[in-house]
Design a protein around this motif. Sequence first.
Motif, short mmCIF file in Angstrom:
data_model
loop_
_atom_site.label_atom_id
_atom_site.label_comp_id
_atom_site.label_asym_id
_atom_site.label_seq_id
_atom_site.Cartn_x
_atom_site.Cartn_y
_atom_site.Cartn_z
N THR A 88 -5.65 4.42 -0.40
CA THR A 88 -5.04 3.10 -0.21
C THR A 88 -4.57 2.49 -1.53
O THR A 88 -4.50 1.27 -1.66
CB THR A 88 -6.00 2.12 0.50
N ALA A 89 -4.25 3.33 -2.51
CA ALA A 89 -3.73 2.81 -3.78
C ALA A 89 -2.48 1.98 -3.50
O ALA A 89 -1.71 2.27 -2.58
CB ALA A 89 -3.41 3.96 -4.73
N ARG A 90 -2.29 0.96 -4.33
CA ARG A 90 -1.24 -0.02 -4.00
C ARG A 90 -0.70 -0.73 -5.23
O ARG A 90 -1.30 -0.71 -6.31
CB ARG A 90 -1.83 -1.07 -3.06
N VAL B 237 0.84 -1.19 0.00
CA VAL B 237 0.00 0.00 0.00
C VAL B 237 0.88 1.25 0.00
O VAL B 237 1.72 1.44 0.90
CB VAL B 237 -0.95 0.01 1.21
N LEU B 238 0.70 2.11 -1.01
CA LEU B 238 1.49 3.33 -1.15
C LEU B 238 0.68 4.58 -0.89
O LEU B 238 1.23 5.65 -0.65
CB LEU B 238 2.10 3.40 -2.55
N GLY B 239 -0.64 4.49 -0.96
CA GLY B 239 -1.51 5.61 -0.61
C GLY B 239 -2.04 6.36 -1.80
O GLY B 239 -3.20 6.19 -2.19
N ALA B 240 -1.23 7.19 -2.40
CA ALA B 240 -1.69 8.05 -3.49
C ALA B 240 -1.72 7.28 -4.82
O ALA B 240 -0.87 6.44 -5.09
CB ALA B 240 -0.76 9.25 -3.63
N GLU B 241 -2.72 7.63 -5.63
CA GLU B 241 -2.84 7.00 -6.95
C GLU B 241 -1.58 7.24 -7.79
O GLU B 241 -1.08 6.35 -8.47
CB GLU B 241 -4.07 7.53 -7.69
#
Length: 418
Positions: free
Chosen positions: A378-380, A345-349
């Motif tokens: 929760t972009a991943r 999970v990296l967060g930002a799109e």
Amino acid sequence: MRPKYGSRWRFVTRSLAAHCRDRLAAVRAADRFRRRRVIEGAHGPVVTADGQRCVNFCSNDYLGLASDPDLSDRLAVAAADLGTGSAASQLVTGHNAEHAALEAELADWVGRERALVFATGYAANVGVISALMGKGDDVVSDALNHASLIDGARLSGARKHVYGHADAADAADKLAGCGHGNRLLVTDSVFSMDGDTAPLADLATLAKLAGARNAEPAAWLAVDDAHGLGVFGPQGAGRVAEAGLGSAEVPLLMATLGKSVGAAGAFVAGDADVIEAILQSARSLIFSTAPPPAVAAAARRGVALARAGDDRRRHLMRLIERFREGARALGLPVTDSDSPIQPLVLGAESAALRASDGLLEHGYLVGAIRPPTVAPGTARLRVTITAGHDERQVDGLLDALGAVVAPIRHDLAARCSA
């Protein structure tokens, strides 16, 4: 004064094309635009995507059977004998002997009296739920269930209740607040974007006890074991079998044939009367052409290989643990997942897109998963590991992740602290 029916069209000032252009522009601006990659050749652990050869870490081919020559040969022989299509729906003339044999073998695999094959997993889940539930009934659903389960509940007309992800206590509270109609508790076994597992035994217990306080019948539990079948349990029979839950505890068991089985289609399994009732009323089955018999023949071979695939499963589990240990050593944000689905999970799109593009430059295909598939923020990267991979490929992916993801996370942290 309200215009007459025939004159109302003069108030439409934008074409459909203009409307769609605006919508697409908004999707692109939010870094949520998705496109299809063209895969040349077989869909295995190494693919050629848009002309670039790369190691594929974003398929659901968990046992590496999608390009297995045994399945390919069985498909070719069956197509030569049976043709390329079923030509009708199952209740007309589309139900072939290969379909019947596949259903019997699936029922035996998962320990149920009977199984019913659908063309897709989406059709199975939508068809099953809407066939059994209706107005006056209640569907209680995990917050992270697959879209097909959510849409099945919507289309059924039943009241919908969402409980906190994998929270059995909240599910019990939601069941207690239902009306006096039928109650269906629905969950994935392994969740497709997080890779974690539902508390199946706890859900089975609370479903059985749901009506105890007011002397009502127990709730029914439906489990979609799409990402567990083939990977977990005795002979790969899935997470439900691993938990020791039979049809008394899980009367509705769904799964797909396009993941670990390496073919296409899906099924629901349960007691004979339950399956017959679904067959007689599931609109997504009744009004769809049956899957090609040759595909059913290939799926039968995939089921046999999956059941006998303990060596594949052991290899897969070793690779999963190797990846998790390596990711932790790199400081990557691994989640609580022991399945082939390993999200980062990296967060930002924009961060997920940048990471996916960077990995492709290193020769690794990993999907960037963004809203609405997952919640905003929760972009991943959704890394999926298969038995078709080897240690060298997993180590190479880890090296690429170390080179690509660390700078992106550093940039995100810097922006947040600015």
